[in-house]
Design an enzyme around this catalytic site. Sequence first.
Site, short mmCIF file in Angstrom:
data_model
loop_
_atom_site.label_atom_id
_atom_site.label_comp_id
_atom_site.label_asym_id
_atom_site.label_seq_id
_atom_site.Cartn_x
_atom_site.Cartn_y
_atom_site.Cartn_z
N LYS A 14 0.77 -1.21 0.00
CA LYS A 14 0.05 -0.03 -0.07
C LYS A 14 1.03 1.30 0.11
O LYS A 14 0.52 2.12 -0.60
CB LYS A 14 -1.01 0.19 1.27
CG LYS A 14 -2.00 -0.87 1.23
CD LYS A 14 -3.11 -0.92 2.40
CE LYS A 14 -2.41 -0.80 3.71
NZ LYS A 14 -2.00 -2.31 4.09
N GLY A 55 -4.79 1.54 13.94
CA GLY A 55 -5.16 1.12 12.56
C GLY A 55 -5.06 2.17 11.70
O GLY A 55 -4.65 2.11 10.47
N GLN A 56 -5.13 3.58 12.27
CA GLN A 56 -5.13 4.75 11.22
C GLN A 56 -3.88 5.67 11.44
O GLN A 56 -3.63 5.73 12.31
CB GLN A 56 -6.43 5.51 11.51
CG GLN A 56 -7.81 4.65 11.04
CD GLN A 56 -9.13 5.43 11.21
OE1 GLN A 56 -9.20 6.12 10.44
NE2 GLN A 56 -9.52 5.58 12.43
S1 SF4 Z 1 2.29 2.83 7.04
FE1 SF4 Z 1 1.08 0.98 6.97
S2 SF4 Z 1 0.41 0.76 5.04
FE2 SF4 Z 1 1.94 2.46 5.04
S3 SF4 Z 1 3.68 1.16 4.24
FE3 SF4 Z 1 3.70 1.22 6.31
S4 SF4 Z 1 2.84 -0.81 6.80
FE4 SF4 Z 1 2.25 -0.34 4.69
#
Ligand code: SF4
Lengths: 771, 79
Positions: free
Chosen positions: A86, A397-398
């Site tokens: 991501k 999570g965010q």
């Molecule tokens: S912050 Fe989360 S979504 Fe973004 S690169 Fe790191 S692990 Fe992946």
Amino acid sequence: MRMTRREYMRNMALASASAAAASLVPGVLFAEEIEIFNQASVKWDKAPCRFCGVGCGLLIGVREGKAVAVKGDPESTVNHGLCCVKGYHSVMSIYGSDRLKHAYVRKNGKLEQVSVEEALDLVADKMKQTIAEHGKDSVSMYGSGQWTIPDGFVASKFMKGCIGTNNLEANARLCMASAVTGFMTSFGLDEPMGCYDDIEHSNVFVMWGNNMSEMHPVLFSRILNVRQRNPQAKIIDLSTRDTRTSKAADYHFLFTPQSDLAIANGICYEIVKNDWVNHEFVKKHTNFHSGKTQIGYGLEDKFAFTDKPEPMSFEQYKAFLEDYTPEKVEKISGVKADDIRFLAQVFADPKNKVSSFWCMGMNQHTRGTWINNLVYNIHLLLGKISTPGNNPFSLTGQPSACGTVREVGTLTHKLPHGEVSDPKAREMAAKIWNVPVERIDPKPSLHTVEMFRALDRGDLRFMWIQVTNPMVTMPKLNRYREATLKQDRFIVVSDIYQTPTTDIADVILPSAMWIEREGMYGNSERRTQHFNKMIDPPGEAISDTWQIIQVAKRLGFDKEFAYSDENHIEEIWAEYCQFHNSPKHAMAPYEVLKARPGVRWPFWNGKETRWRYNSADDPAAKKEGFDFYGKPEGRAWIWARPYEPPPENPDQDYPFWLNTGRVIEHWHSGSMTRRIPVLHQAVPEAYVEINPIDAKRMNIQNGELIEVTSRRGTIQIKTVINGRGRPPKGQVFIPFFDESYLINELTLDAFCPISKQPDYKKCAVKIIKIS
Amino acid sequence: MPICSYLVTPTPGSMEQLSLKFHTIPECEVVPSTNKNLLLLLTETESDDHEKELQTTLKGIPEIECLALSFASNEELPK
Ligand code: SF4
């Protein structure tokens, strides 16, 4: 010559392969320089990742006003140059072909394009009119853990300091509230004592219902690195479903949903029974409490609960644990008694440094506060806390659930420092915000679920939603969608793409996204990360911060929002820092944040803090050894919290558990990641995971369309058997990223009575083969 | 208009030969590694049918030990 979309896609394709090669084959070099990474015309600047709460540091490559490449920031100690899929593709989420570039207003049932100025006028007028007709508590704002810190700060100042209502909530109520109340009840202050550096100091990693390999992949790769270097290091996965994390773990224990409460108590029972307790630590730094039991599930409107802590002795606590012998725990949880004994031994072994990790599994739980308390109990009884490598760690999570929602306090009961019910906190806020103290309402009002219930009842008439998609993510969704569509409800939605939430809006405001504006996020380890504005937002889009400022000014709060266009983020940061000007929570100055890839608070005397409450590292800890200064006498609380069953269990009519969650490729409700071609194509639609034995018994094939029904709704969805995750017999799992399959029409809006956070991990469903 | 990128591992000793082979396929652009047995491959085709043809060609190349898709876009998005 300007880059065409096709050239952009080619660049991204090559950059993606090069980034993947770098992460899979460290040190790999290529004969030709990958054009996009080396062009002098590409300017690189740092930003935290837009997506998850790990908060990886990224370097964003910008050429001709367009973000064209991403690489991990080697300077960031979060990810040391690594990203997940991501992160590598994050800038592509900016360029979906259907970005919202203009404002829309619903006229005669249809959304019509208007200028942003006209839309902001209408939002302000409607707010004014609603307050005049129904009072200040008829308007509300619902934001997000993806709000930047300045967004949340101006929202709080506007709603609490200017309008004078506590009707301000954020979607972190749905993901982090139990972590907050867990910290508050055990330690008196929010957020972790440890940090990610613990990973390299630990040799045992216990995952409490946390599929870290998909949800926090970069941290999981750090853990795998530790294990590769140290064969004695062990990963233990406690979960209700077999996941990629389970496959990578050295030990995997499947437990019955909700029974983590019994498991944690069972571990404590063994620690006490075998006298593995660190008596010196417990005597000096803790005391024992019990609270109310049979506390309900919040299923009814206007549900209220207040806990009543009672002090108890160690002997009373010991007697409480008698209900959690390994044999009794086995009956509740399905985890063998010997395995409970093994877990206790692993925690207690003086040779082991143990990190516990959790996220939604423990927080989205009708006893979320309790299970947070119980995991702290294990670490406190052993004194394995606040020291390098020994820590309980609640992951977020965010990207800014901590920085914005928890630290700025964009929840009904909170202020940027302290709670609305505390006169001193109100005085401080009034002084810094330059508003009359009487204007700040001392009574918390509506938490998120109750806010949507109030909209349904008509107690609320106006809601402004920013950076979140509640029409995908609210539990028991049918009720709350209908609420928004009722007569005399006015809904404003600020977003970057059309979503099921913009579908119900009366006004849509186009938002500037992430690096299209300046801002800060705060990640799971108390790290504040600043990012510059690197590119222009499309069309008339403006930042959420500026939208709020503009509406506040239209309502007459010019004086309170007299920020300058050019420097408003710096000015807001300086104002916000006044709330945390003490060794307990001091934030780094603006220039420091600009210069570094993140700083962990408390930042005091030019130094960031890695281990809170440890007198060797924490500037606020004054006692010898440890000082849990959030609680009276500097003592953390060990809580007697029992196992209590969930409100809805599988039965004859609805014989399956339903569990919901995420997949690595998609971020939350998918409105951004489903517009990134490579991520969309990797997992193009949601599915239902079903155990192969159940599938065989019901003659259901892999990929077959089946019907999943709860007491609240039904969806038809394709099956996956033996996919990346495998639920045990009697359970199904459905990810929630796909707006075409609104799984939250099935979930239950039961919540933890203390945190008010709903439980998305367990309700009862039936499944029917369609053909 | 599919655009894809891949990590390609050549069979032992065939790195150079494979690079040359990719140079003869008009839809392929290749960037070989100088220190590891790895190539980056970028492909561009005009249509889904054209893409299928290319896939068949790639499958028939004996020097490819492993072809791992890294990126794919044909602009078919949910919205
Ligand atoms: S912050 Fe989360 S979504 Fe973004 S690169 Fe790191 S692990 Fe992946």
